[in-house]
Design a protein around this motif. Structure first.
Motif, PDB file in Angstrom:
ATOM      1  N   CYS A  52      -2.835   6.302  -5.329  1.00 26.97           N
ATOM      2  CA  CYS A  52      -2.997   5.517  -4.627  1.00 26.97           C
ATOM      3  C   CYS A  52      -2.227   5.120  -3.248  1.00 26.97           C
TER       4      CYS A  52
ATOM      5  N   ASP B 296      -8.376  -3.262  -1.631  1.00 28.13           N
ATOM      6  CA  ASP B 296      -7.431  -2.860  -2.505  1.00 28.13           C
ATOM      7  C   ASP B 296      -7.711  -2.464  -3.951  1.00 28.13           C
TER       8      ASP B 296
ATOM      9  N   ALA C  40      -1.086   0.175  -5.126  1.00 28.31           N
ATOM     10  CA  ALA C  40      -1.570   0.049  -6.526  1.00 28.31           C
ATOM     11  C   ALA C  40      -1.883  -0.852  -7.743  1.00 28.31           C
TER      12      ALA C  40
ATOM     13  N   ALA D  16      -8.397   0.565  -5.660  1.00 26.33           N
ATOM     14  CA  ALA D  16      -7.395   0.543  -7.157  1.00 26.33           C
ATOM     15  C   ALA D  16      -7.754   1.007  -8.295  1.00 26.33           C
TER      16      ALA D  16
END
Length: 147
Positions: A105, A71, A112, A75
């Motif tokens: 995102c 992630d 995010a 991001a």
């Protein structure tokens, strides 16, 4: 890790990645009318304390990979893309840039990272500095950034 960006003629510029104890790697950077994409990564990642593409490369990943991180890396990629869009289209209020980033995102199905207006201002300042330096280079000249 040193990132050596070389302005070339034609459709591509070049990025050479030098890491201690590893063979150098060279990436072709498609010209996009602004600084190279990986230079935008440098501005974002050297300003924020979050892992992205350059952090993966510094930690041993091949320099020619497409971001395939978690992630945080995804991001960062969305934030880089958001800044690139702003560089092509013109400055917007920082709050709008953050909202666009968060929407990107969400659309890609990942979270995010928290980004404040002060972060946006700091990244913009770094992008402005890099743009000035890049614009001043002649074809086949290079600039080195340490990451």
């Amino acid at each position: 890790m040193d990132l050596i960006f070389t302005k070339r003629g034609g459709k591509f510029d070049e990025l050479a990645v030098h890491r201690p104890g590893r063979a150098s790697e060279t990436i072709q950077c498609p010209k996009q009318g602004i600084i190279p994409h990986d230079m935008v990564h440098y501005a974002v990642e050297s300003t924020l304390a979050h892992s992205g593409f350059l952090s993966l490369v510094r930690n041993g990943a091949a320099a020619d990979l497409t971001t395939m991180g978690g992630d945080s890396e995804e991001a960062i990629e969305r934030l880089v893309e958001t800044f690139q869009a702003e560089m092509w289209g013109g400055r917007v209020p920082a709050e709008e840039l953050i909202a666009t980033y968060e929407h990107a995102c969400d659309a890609r199905g990942h979270g995010a990272l928290p980004v404040a207006v002060a972060d946006i201002d700091a990244i913009r300042l770094r992008l402005d500095e890099l743009t000035t330096q890049w614009s001043a280079l002649a074809v086949n000249d290079a600039m080195t950034l340490s990451f």
